[in-house]
Design a protein around this motif. Structure first.
Motif, PDB file in Angstrom:
ATOM      1  N   ASP A  75     -10.386  -1.671   6.137  1.00  0.00           N
ATOM      2  CA  ASP A  75     -10.485  -0.362   6.794  1.00  0.00           C
ATOM      3  C   ASP A  75      -9.125   0.095   7.316  1.00  0.00           C
ATOM      4  O   ASP A  75      -8.780   1.266   7.229  1.00  0.00           O
ATOM      5  N   ARG A  76      -8.363  -0.838   7.866  1.00  0.00           N
ATOM      6  CA  ARG A  76      -7.016  -0.497   8.367  1.00  0.00           C
ATOM      7  C   ARG A  76      -6.131  -0.018   7.222  1.00  0.00           C
ATOM      8  O   ARG A  76      -5.409   0.979   7.351  1.00  0.00           O
ATOM      9  N   LEU A  77      -6.166  -0.714   6.102  1.00  0.00           N
ATOM     10  CA  LEU A  77      -5.363  -0.307   4.948  1.00  0.00           C
ATOM     11  C   LEU A  77      -5.814   1.044   4.404  1.00  0.00           C
ATOM     12  O   LEU A  77      -4.986   1.879   4.025  1.00  0.00           O
ATOM     13  N   VAL A  78      -7.112   1.280   4.371  1.00  0.00           N
ATOM     14  CA  VAL A  78      -7.634   2.569   3.901  1.00  0.00           C
ATOM     15  C   VAL A  78      -7.116   3.704   4.778  1.00  0.00           C
ATOM     16  O   VAL A  78      -6.626   4.719   4.271  1.00  0.00           O
ATOM     17  N   ASP A  79      -7.208   3.517   6.097  1.00  0.00           N
ATOM     18  CA  ASP A  79      -6.724   4.554   7.008  1.00  0.00           C
ATOM     19  C   ASP A  79      -5.237   4.822   6.800  1.00  0.00           C
ATOM     20  O   ASP A  79      -4.799   5.979   6.770  1.00  0.00           O
ATOM     21  N   LEU A  80      -4.456   3.754   6.647  1.00  0.00           N
ATOM     22  CA  LEU A  80      -3.018   3.921   6.432  1.00  0.00           C
ATOM     23  C   LEU A  80      -2.723   4.621   5.106  1.00  0.00           C
ATOM     24  O   LEU A  80      -1.873   5.510   5.041  1.00  0.00           O
ATOM     25  N   LYS A 114      -0.564   7.894   4.540  1.00  0.00           N
ATOM     26  CA  LYS A 114       0.737   7.813   3.877  1.00  0.00           C
ATOM     27  C   LYS A 114       0.678   7.905   2.354  1.00  0.00           C
ATOM     28  O   LYS A 114       1.705   8.116   1.720  1.00  0.00           O
ATOM     29  N   GLU A 115      -0.462   7.646   1.763  1.00  0.00           N
ATOM     30  CA  GLU A 115      -0.702   7.635   0.323  1.00  0.00           C
ATOM     31  C   GLU A 115      -0.160   6.403  -0.385  1.00  0.00           C
ATOM     32  O   GLU A 115      -0.757   5.919  -1.328  1.00  0.00           O
TER      33      GLU A 115
END
Length: 78
Positions: A41-46, A50-51
């Motif tokens: 989830d953290r990576l998805v949000d980032l 930022k793409e």
């Protein structure tokens, strides 16, 4: 070997084994996702923000949640 070169019984056994392997892999993939849901989830949000991220940034984020092995250095063979 085509399917007609072996019996229906063998074909059914092969199908059952393939199904068993696929179900095991599916269950394992679901377990991995469940166990790592917070970091995913953290990576998805980032990534939404930022793409793109580079490998080092990815490793830093994952390292906040789990132990990761040291990055192996490539040593060319001369």
């Amino acid at each position: 070997m085509t399917r007609s070169e072996y019996s229906e019984e063998i074909a059914a056994r092969i199908d059952a084994q393939v199904r068993s392997i696929v179900e095991h892999c599916y269950d394992e993939a679901r377990r991995i996702v469940r166990e790592n849901r917070v970091v995913i989830d953290r990576l998805v949000d980032l990534l939404i923000e930022k793409e793109t991220i580079d490998g080092e940034e990815f490793r830093q984020i994952v390292a906040e949640y789990t132990d990761i092995p040291e990055k192996e250095q490539y040593t060319p063979q001369l």
